[in-house]
Design a protein around this motif. Structure first.
Motif, PDB file in Angstrom:
ATOM      1  N   HIS A 174       1.287   7.584  -3.172  1.00 53.67           N
ATOM      2  CA  HIS A 174       2.293   6.551  -2.916  1.00 53.67           C
ATOM      3  C   HIS A 174       1.665   5.380  -2.164  1.00 53.67           C
ATOM      4  CE1 HIS A 174       6.732   5.715  -1.532  1.00 53.67           C
ATOM      5  NE2 HIS A 174       6.178   4.695  -2.179  1.00 53.67           N
ATOM      6  N   PHE A 175       0.895   5.699  -1.141  1.00 53.54           N
ATOM      7  CA  PHE A 175       0.219   4.671  -0.343  1.00 53.54           C
ATOM      8  C   PHE A 175      -0.778   3.889  -1.206  1.00 53.54           C
ATOM      9  CE2 PHE A 175      -3.185   3.838   3.049  1.00 53.54           C
ATOM     10  CZ  PHE A 175      -2.632   2.607   3.402  1.00 53.54           C
ATOM     11  N   LEU A 176      -1.586   4.601  -1.979  1.00 54.10           N
ATOM     12  CA  LEU A 176      -2.578   3.954  -2.834  1.00 54.10           C
ATOM     13  C   LEU A 176      -1.896   3.066  -3.872  1.00 54.10           C
ATOM     14  CD1 LEU A 176      -5.564   3.688  -3.636  1.00 54.10           C
ATOM     15  CD2 LEU A 176      -5.272   5.702  -5.090  1.00 54.10           C
ATOM     16  N   SER A 177      -0.830   3.566  -4.445  1.00 50.33           N
ATOM     17  CA  SER A 177      -0.085   2.795  -5.444  1.00 50.33           C
ATOM     18  C   SER A 177       0.497   1.517  -4.839  1.00 50.33           C
ATOM     19  CB  SER A 177       1.039   3.656  -6.025  1.00 50.33           C
ATOM     20  OG  SER A 177       1.863   2.902  -6.897  1.00 50.33           O
ATOM     21  N   LYS A 181      -0.309  -2.353  -6.019  1.00 48.66           N
ATOM     22  CA  LYS A 181       0.748  -3.322  -6.317  1.00 48.66           C
ATOM     23  C   LYS A 181       0.667  -4.533  -5.394  1.00 48.66           C
ATOM     24  CE  LYS A 181       3.952   0.165  -8.118  1.00 48.66           C
ATOM     25  NZ  LYS A 181       5.201   0.944  -7.863  1.00 48.66           N
ATOM     26  N   LYS A 182       0.385  -4.290  -4.129  1.00 50.52           N
ATOM     27  CA  LYS A 182       0.274  -5.378  -3.142  1.00 50.52           C
ATOM     28  C   LYS A 182      -0.799  -6.377  -3.563  1.00 50.52           C
ATOM     29  CE  LYS A 182      -1.366  -6.091   1.646  1.00 50.52           C
ATOM     30  NZ  LYS A 182      -0.393  -7.107   2.098  1.00 50.52           N
ATOM     31  N   GLY A 185      -2.789  -5.302  -8.823  1.00 51.19           N
ATOM     32  CA  GLY A 185      -3.596  -4.534  -9.757  1.00 51.19           C
ATOM     33  C   GLY A 185      -5.089  -4.585  -9.514  1.00 51.19           C
ATOM     34  N   ASN A 186      -5.529  -5.261  -8.482  1.00 48.19           N
ATOM     35  CA  ASN A 186      -6.959  -5.319  -8.149  1.00 48.19           C
ATOM     36  C   ASN A 186      -7.351  -4.043  -7.412  1.00 48.19           C
ATOM     37  OD1 ASN A 186      -8.123  -8.297  -8.699  1.00 48.19           O
ATOM     38  ND2 ASN A 186      -5.966  -8.442  -8.098  1.00 48.19           N
ATOM     39  N   GLU A 187      -7.811  -3.059  -8.161  1.00 42.87           N
ATOM     40  CA  GLU A 187      -8.086  -1.734  -7.594  1.00 42.87           C
ATOM     41  C   GLU A 187      -9.175  -1.753  -6.534  1.00 42.87           C
ATOM     42  OE1 GLU A 187      -8.882   0.944 -10.798  1.00 42.87           O
ATOM     43  OE2 GLU A 187      -6.754   1.208 -11.296  1.00 42.87           O
TER      44      GLU A 187
END
Length: 239
Positions: A174-177, A181-182, A185-187
């Protein structure tokens, strides 16, 4: 104490397999004398490596690390014969074992990834980098569990037991997702924020992976290495 008890079974298996291959070459090789010499050389190497690995194991160093340090990655890549064969045989083993270990958490990773819309390979890569799939892991900073959540972060995502794999993976994913999003999409930026904290990333004005590339040197060395390692692990899990 029996020194062989200190040898990693994976290393033992690979060495024995290579010894068998060497003996088989005696039967199929065109030059019997040359093959016999190669076999003798390999046997000597086998005994040396196993003996030194066992000795190092007693002093506290794992036999896997000992094997790598004894033979050296650069040496194994450049020298033909048993050293090169050992390198080729042992390297994929680590990847295979990582995937095998990951399967015990496959269902909860898939569930969390689907729930929060994130690539499960990325989640697995983060877990491997953070805890090497040890759900009881605790860092020196106090991060806990599979995805190494700090208490504040975990509680913010509803974690009551950070060592419970389901809770930890759900919250960590959830945190990583939310970070992915923040940062639109730049992983790479999301991973840097996961490791160093979003506040630190934001203060540097890093919003895209291109920004990250330009300013990566301003982040801690640990974070610089972290992003690269997670991407490499993600690729392995994607295969």
């Amino acid at each position: 104490m029996n020194s062989t008890n200190s040898i990693d079974p994976r290393v033992m298996k690979e060495l024995l397999q290579l010894q068998m291959l060497s003996k088989m070459s005696l039967l199929s090789g065109d030059n019997a004398a040359s093959s016999k010499d190669d076999s003798n050389d390999f046997s000597a190497l086998l005994e040396t490596v196993m003996g030194q690995a066992a000795g190092a194991g007693i002093s506290g160093q794992s036999s896997t690390d000992t094997l790598s340090s004894l033979l050296g990655n650069n040496t194994m890549n450049s020298v033909p014969g048993p050293l090169a064969a050992l390198n080729k045989a042992y390297s994929p083993l680590h990847s295979t074992n990582s995937k095998s270990i990951a399967t015990q958490y496959e269902s909860i990773i898939q569930e969390a990834s689907s729930k929060y819309g994130i690539d499960p390979s990325l989640v697995k890569a983060v877990i491997q980098q953070e805890s090497d799939f040890n759900h009881k892991a605790v860092s020196s900073a106090g991060a806990k569990g599979l995805m190494q959540l700090m208490d504040g972060t975990g509680s913010g995502f509803g974690v009551t037991n950070p060592f419970d794999p389901k809770q930890n993976v759900d919250a960590g994913t959830h945190f990583l997702s939310s970070l992915v999003k923040k940062y639109n999409g730049n992983e790479g930026v999301a991973l840097a924020a996961y490791n160093a904290g979003p506040g630190r990333v934001d203060r540097l004005g890093i919003k895209t992976d291109q920004d990250l590339s330009n300013k990566l040197h301003l982040l801690p060395e640990e974070t610089q290495a972290y992003v690269s390692k997670v991407f490499n692990r993600k690729q392995n899990f994607s295969l």
